[in-house]
Design an enzyme around this catalytic site. Sequence first.
Site, PDB file in Angstrom:
ATOM      1  N   TRP A 134       3.888 -16.977  41.587  1.00 44.35           N
ATOM      2  CA  TRP A 134       3.066 -17.653  40.587  1.00 44.35           C
ATOM      3  C   TRP A 134       1.594 -17.429  40.954  1.00 44.35           C
ATOM      4  O   TRP A 134       1.203 -17.622  42.114  1.00 44.35           O
ATOM      5  CB  TRP A 134       3.406 -19.149  40.582  1.00 44.35           C
ATOM      6  CG  TRP A 134       2.615 -19.968  39.623  1.00 44.35           C
ATOM      7  CD1 TRP A 134       2.345 -19.675  38.311  1.00 44.35           C
ATOM      8  CD2 TRP A 134       1.982 -21.226  39.889  1.00 44.35           C
ATOM      9  NE1 TRP A 134       1.600 -20.678  37.755  1.00 44.35           N
ATOM     10  CE2 TRP A 134       1.361 -21.637  38.698  1.00 44.35           C
ATOM     11  CE3 TRP A 134       1.898 -22.048  41.017  1.00 44.35           C
ATOM     12  CZ2 TRP A 134       0.663 -22.834  38.595  1.00 44.35           C
ATOM     13  CZ3 TRP A 134       1.204 -23.240  40.926  1.00 44.35           C
ATOM     14  CH2 TRP A 134       0.593 -23.632  39.722  1.00 44.35           C
ATOM     15  N   ASP A 215       8.739 -24.811  46.399  1.00 45.11           N
ATOM     16  CA  ASP A 215       8.088 -25.092  45.125  1.00 45.11           C
ATOM     17  C   ASP A 215       9.208 -25.263  44.110  1.00 45.11           C
ATOM     18  O   ASP A 215       9.883 -24.310  43.724  1.00 45.11           O
ATOM     19  CB  ASP A 215       7.168 -23.926  44.741  1.00 45.11           C
ATOM     20  CG  ASP A 215       6.421 -24.235  43.446  1.00 45.11           C
ATOM     21  OD1 ASP A 215       6.715 -25.274  42.832  1.00 45.11           O
ATOM     22  OD2 ASP A 215       5.554 -23.433  43.057  1.00 45.11           O
ATOM     23  N   LYS A 251       8.043 -29.061  33.404  1.00 42.31           N
ATOM     24  CA  LYS A 251       8.957 -28.240  32.602  1.00 42.31           C
ATOM     25  C   LYS A 251      10.230 -29.001  32.240  1.00 42.31           C
ATOM     26  O   LYS A 251      10.640 -29.022  31.086  1.00 42.31           O
ATOM     27  CB  LYS A 251       9.347 -26.969  33.365  1.00 42.31           C
ATOM     28  CG  LYS A 251       8.256 -26.387  34.232  1.00 42.31           C
ATOM     29  CD  LYS A 251       7.240 -25.619  33.454  1.00 42.31           C
ATOM     30  CE  LYS A 251       6.083 -25.212  34.356  1.00 42.31           C
ATOM     31  NZ  LYS A 251       5.165 -24.297  33.753  1.00 42.31           N
TER      32      LYS A 251
HETATM   33  C1  LIG Z   1       6.197 -21.596  40.292  1.00 42.48           C
HETATM   34  C2  LIG Z   1       5.329 -22.681  39.760  1.00 42.48           C
HETATM   35  N1  LIG Z   1       4.944 -23.660  40.572  1.00 42.48           N
HETATM   36  C3  LIG Z   1       4.180 -24.660  40.147  1.00 42.48           C
HETATM   37  C4  LIG Z   1       3.743 -24.720  38.856  1.00 42.48           C
HETATM   38  C5  LIG Z   1       2.861 -25.875  38.504  1.00 42.48           C
HETATM   39  O1  LIG Z   1       3.134 -26.509  37.348  1.00 42.48           O
HETATM   40  P1  LIG Z   1       2.579 -27.976  37.048  1.00 42.48           P
HETATM   41  O2  LIG Z   1       1.375 -28.176  37.899  1.00 42.48           O
HETATM   42  O3  LIG Z   1       2.271 -27.947  35.610  1.00 42.48           O
HETATM   43  O4  LIG Z   1       3.682 -28.883  37.399  1.00 42.48           O
HETATM   44  C6  LIG Z   1       4.102 -23.719  37.955  1.00 42.48           C
HETATM   45  C7  LIG Z   1       3.630 -23.722  36.575  1.00 42.48           C
HETATM   46  O5  LIG Z   1       3.716 -22.799  35.823  1.00 42.48           O
HETATM   47  C8  LIG Z   1       4.934 -22.683  38.424  1.00 42.48           C
HETATM   48  O6  LIG Z   1       5.352 -21.709  37.618  1.00 42.48           O
END
Ligand SMILES: Cc1ncc(COP(=O)(O)O)c(C=O)c1O
Length: 405
Positions: A134, A215, A251
């Site tokens: 990411w 993560d 998500k």
């Molecule tokens: C792999 C991964 N980690 C973390 C996140 C963080 O998402 P959020 O801060 O919206 O929970 C994302 C968002 O696209 C992601 O794809």
Amino acid sequence: MNSILSSVLPAPEDPILSVYYACRDDPSPVKLNLTAGTYQSEEGKPHVLEVVRRAEQQLANDLSWNKEYLPLNGLADFNKLSAKLILGDDSLAVKENRVVTFQCLSGTGSLRVGAEFLAQHHQQRVIFVPNPTWGNHPNIFNMAGLSVEHYRYYDPETRGLDFKGLLEDLGAAPSGAIVVLQACAHNPTGVDPTFEQWEKIRKIVRSKSLLPFFDNAYQGFASGDIDSDAQAVRMFVADGDECLIALSYGKNMGLYGERVGSLTIVCKSEDVAKKVESQVLLVVRAMYLTPPIHGAAIVTTILKNSDMYKDWTIELKGMVDRILSMRQELYEALQARGTPGDWSHIIKQIGMFSFTGLNEKQVRLMAKEHHIYMTYDGRISIGGLSSKTVPRLADAIHAVVTRIA
Ligand SMILES: Cc1ncc(COP(=O)(O)O)c(C=O)c1O
């Protein structure tokens, strides 16, 4: 008038944001934005879960509910239920009081708080992330003062996992290094290790005394089942050793903008957990004092109530099933057009994204001539597709692949 800030240099261009801006500024009425990792309805609209609406109604009707500051670590029930969601109902680590959980600002905030804590208190400041990963991972960890390295993950030849490379790189990592493992539905590749592979990864991580930082941004989004998607993490926790887990409800509950998530740290003993907790609270206090209340209240309402919980899992499965059928439709549309190449990876990959294999030139042409936007590495958000848009996407892929090899 002179600006005191005139010496500030402009930030380097961010490739993900620049695609986003290009799409935003494209006046075409048929433009298609497949850059963002958000699930859209079949009508191409933002999707709010029914159970989330109900939880919000319930909160609005509850006049005892107030807007006081939360404690530094957030809502107590939220933390308990979040630890349970990822570690399971009968987690030994929880029973032994060696788990601490902090309500944080979604997945990103949980990673950031964890990184800040590690930068201050972990002896080894090197953090390994998958290649690719990411796009925000390096930013988050660099900002905290950690030094980011990559381990091999994806093999463009097979469009699958470079398992040998992964084991070699983790095996060569310095003892004590932190290793980021995406718990499921890997972003951007959609390629996850099998459970047998996870077991081998676990062994090498433990034998090198690496510190796993999971993560967990897509729990439920890979298989449609909350527990199956937690298997890899639970495998590591079951061996009694330590790890960190950043969990996002962005998500799986569609709570993107509510910024709700948690950082769970599993420690070896209750004594260590107490010390860790006291230090993370200092990090939080200096960063934002206390987390926001509304999103955590929604999540807690749903997780606490067995009917709502069940309805959530049904809706979650519905989202995953729609993503699976979009994958199938796209694959079949490319087959029907006789598009050159093997496109079976589209149905083999899982989660929100597909790593199409399109190169940067092809991606740019997709935007310029077809008004279809994706990240330059060829990643599309399957969650942003619908039966209406699949044929257009397939036509465009067919056209660019035929024109540029
Ligand atoms: C792999 C991964 N980690 C973390 C996140 C963080 O998402 P959020 O801060 O919206 O929970 C994302 C968002 O696209 C992601 O794809």
